[in-house]
Design a protein around this motif. Structure first.
Motif, PDB file in Angstrom:
ATOM      1  N   THR A 123       0.825  -1.199   0.000  1.00  0.00           N
ATOM      2  CA  THR A 123       0.000   0.000   0.000  1.00  0.00           C
ATOM      3  C   THR A 123       0.863   1.255   0.000  1.00  0.00           C
ATOM      4  N   CYS A 124       1.994   1.203   0.698  1.00  0.00           N
ATOM      5  CA  CYS A 124       2.904   2.354   0.711  1.00  0.00           C
ATOM      6  C   CYS A 124       3.591   2.540  -0.638  1.00  0.00           C
ATOM      7  N   ILE A 125       3.902   1.442  -1.308  1.00  0.00           N
ATOM      8  CA  ILE A 125       4.561   1.520  -2.608  1.00  0.00           C
ATOM      9  C   ILE A 125       3.592   2.039  -3.671  1.00  0.00           C
ATOM     10  N   CYS A 126       2.406   1.478  -3.698  1.00  0.00           N
ATOM     11  CA  CYS A 126       1.405   1.877  -4.686  1.00  0.00           C
ATOM     12  C   CYS A 126       0.067   2.109  -3.973  1.00  0.00           C
ATOM     13  N   PRO A 127      -0.197   3.331  -3.519  1.00  0.00           N
ATOM     14  CA  PRO A 127      -1.418   3.585  -2.751  1.00  0.00           C
ATOM     15  C   PRO A 127      -2.699   3.468  -3.577  1.00  0.00           C
ATOM     16  N   CYS A 128      -2.587   3.487  -4.899  1.00  0.00           N
ATOM     17  CA  CYS A 128      -3.785   3.405  -5.723  1.00  0.00           C
ATOM     18  C   CYS A 128      -4.210   1.960  -5.991  1.00  0.00           C
ATOM     19  N   CYS A 129      -3.405   0.995  -5.545  1.00  0.00           N
ATOM     20  CA  CYS A 129      -3.691  -0.417  -5.791  1.00  0.00           C
ATOM     21  C   CYS A 129      -4.787  -0.896  -4.842  1.00  0.00           C
ATOM     22  N   LEU A 130      -5.927  -1.237  -5.396  1.00  0.00           N
ATOM     23  CA  LEU A 130      -7.073  -1.675  -4.593  1.00  0.00           C
ATOM     24  C   LEU A 130      -6.857  -3.068  -4.009  1.00  0.00           C
ATOM     25  N   CYS A 131      -6.141  -3.920  -4.724  1.00  0.00           N
ATOM     26  CA  CYS A 131      -5.951  -5.286  -4.231  1.00  0.00           C
ATOM     27  C   CYS A 131      -5.125  -5.307  -2.951  1.00  0.00           C
ATOM     28  N   ALA A 132      -4.209  -4.364  -2.783  1.00  0.00           N
ATOM     29  CA  ALA A 132      -3.425  -4.304  -1.551  1.00  0.00           C
ATOM     30  C   ALA A 132      -4.321  -3.963  -0.366  1.00  0.00           C
ATOM     31  N   THR A 133      -5.295  -3.112  -0.583  1.00  0.00           N
ATOM     32  CA  THR A 133      -6.236  -2.769   0.484  1.00  0.00           C
ATOM     33  C   THR A 133      -7.084  -3.979   0.860  1.00  0.00           C
ATOM     34  N   ILE A 134      -7.500  -4.739  -0.120  1.00  0.00           N
ATOM     35  CA  ILE A 134      -8.292  -5.943   0.146  1.00  0.00           C
ATOM     36  C   ILE A 134      -7.455  -6.966   0.912  1.00  0.00           C
ATOM     37  N   ILE A 135      -6.184  -7.089   0.561  1.00  0.00           N
ATOM     38  CA  ILE A 135      -5.283  -8.012   1.259  1.00  0.00           C
ATOM     39  C   ILE A 135      -5.113  -7.596   2.716  1.00  0.00           C
ATOM     40  N   VAL A 136      -4.980  -6.294   2.970  1.00  0.00           N
ATOM     41  CA  VAL A 136      -4.827  -5.798   4.335  1.00  0.00           C
ATOM     42  C   VAL A 136      -6.098  -6.060   5.147  1.00  0.00           C
ATOM     43  N   GLU A 137      -7.264  -5.855   4.553  1.00  0.00           N
ATOM     44  CA  GLU A 137      -8.522  -6.130   5.250  1.00  0.00           C
ATOM     45  C   GLU A 137      -8.667  -7.621   5.570  1.00  0.00           C
ATOM     46  N   PHE A 138      -8.269  -8.479   4.643  1.00  0.00           N
ATOM     47  CA  PHE A 138      -8.290  -9.928   4.869  1.00  0.00           C
ATOM     48  C   PHE A 138      -7.342 -10.305   6.003  1.00  0.00           C
ATOM     49  N   ALA A 139      -6.164  -9.684   6.026  1.00  0.00           N
ATOM     50  CA  ALA A 139      -5.196  -9.969   7.084  1.00  0.00           C
ATOM     51  C   ALA A 139      -5.739  -9.534   8.448  1.00  0.00           C
ATOM     52  N   LEU A 140      -6.420  -8.418   8.510  1.00  0.00           N
ATOM     53  CA  LEU A 140      -7.015  -7.975   9.775  1.00  0.00           C
ATOM     54  C   LEU A 140      -8.094  -8.942  10.246  1.00  0.00           C
ATOM     55  N   ALA A 141      -8.853  -9.497   9.311  1.00  0.00           N
ATOM     56  CA  ALA A 141      -9.851 -10.500   9.681  1.00  0.00           C
ATOM     57  C   ALA A 141      -9.174 -11.761  10.224  1.00  0.00           C
ATOM     58  N   LEU A 142      -8.041 -12.155   9.645  1.00  0.00           N
ATOM     59  CA  LEU A 142      -7.299 -13.307  10.158  1.00  0.00           C
ATOM     60  C   LEU A 142      -6.747 -13.040  11.554  1.00  0.00           C
ATOM     61  N   ILE A 143      -6.312 -11.810  11.798  1.00  0.00           N
ATOM     62  CA  ILE A 143      -5.760 -11.463  13.104  1.00  0.00           C
ATOM     63  C   ILE A 143      -6.846 -11.536  14.179  1.00  0.00           C
ATOM     64  N   LYS A 144      -8.072 -11.146  13.844  1.00  0.00           N
ATOM     65  CA  LYS A 144      -9.181 -11.156  14.803  1.00  0.00           C
ATOM     66  C   LYS A 144      -9.835 -12.535  14.935  1.00  0.00           C
ATOM     67  N   LEU A 145      -9.421 -13.493  14.149  1.00  0.00           N
ATOM     68  CA  LEU A 145     -10.061 -14.806  14.099  1.00  0.00           C
ATOM     69  C   LEU A 145     -10.106 -15.559  15.436  1.00  0.00           C
ATOM     70  N   PRO A 146      -9.025 -15.613  16.243  1.00  0.00           N
ATOM     71  CA  PRO A 146      -9.131 -16.361  17.511  1.00  0.00           C
ATOM     72  C   PRO A 146     -10.215 -15.813  18.436  1.00  0.00           C
ATOM     73  N   PHE A 147     -10.354 -14.499  18.488  1.00  0.00           N
ATOM     74  CA  PHE A 147     -11.373 -13.901  19.345  1.00  0.00           C
ATOM     75  C   PHE A 147     -12.773 -14.197  18.819  1.00  0.00           C
TER      76      PHE A 147
END
Length: 80
Positions: A44-68
């Motif tokens: 996201t820092c390298i290419c802020p206009c890339c939408l797929c990077a934002t989707i990847i970050v949102e998916f990663a946040l969902a994985l981080i919250k998964l145990p709870f």
């Protein structure tokens, strides 16, 4: 005075114990989510206009919250 003393019972030890193995697997997935999150933030820092990077970050946040989420789900399904 007992642990479960009403309709709003939040203490469900059986659900907690049954959910522990699944929460452990989810904890491993959350560590993978942290790695994906760091890579996604770098993309996201390298290419802020890339939408797929934002989707990847949102998916990663969902994985981080998964145990709870898993522990809350298990404790809500098992009565006192």
């Amino acid at each position: 005075m007992s642990c479960c003393c009403g309709d709003d019972c939040e203490c469900r030890p059986l659900g907690f114990l049954l959910g522990l193995p699944f929460a452990f697997v989810a904890l491993i997935l959350s560590v993978i989510g942290v790695v994906i999150w760091i890579v996604g933030l770098a993309l996201t820092c390298i290419c802020p206009c890339c939408l797929c990077a934002t989707i990847i970050v949102e998916f990663a946040l969902a994985l981080i919250k998964l145990p709870f989420s898993i522990m809350k789900w298990f404790t809500s399904k098992i009565p006192c």
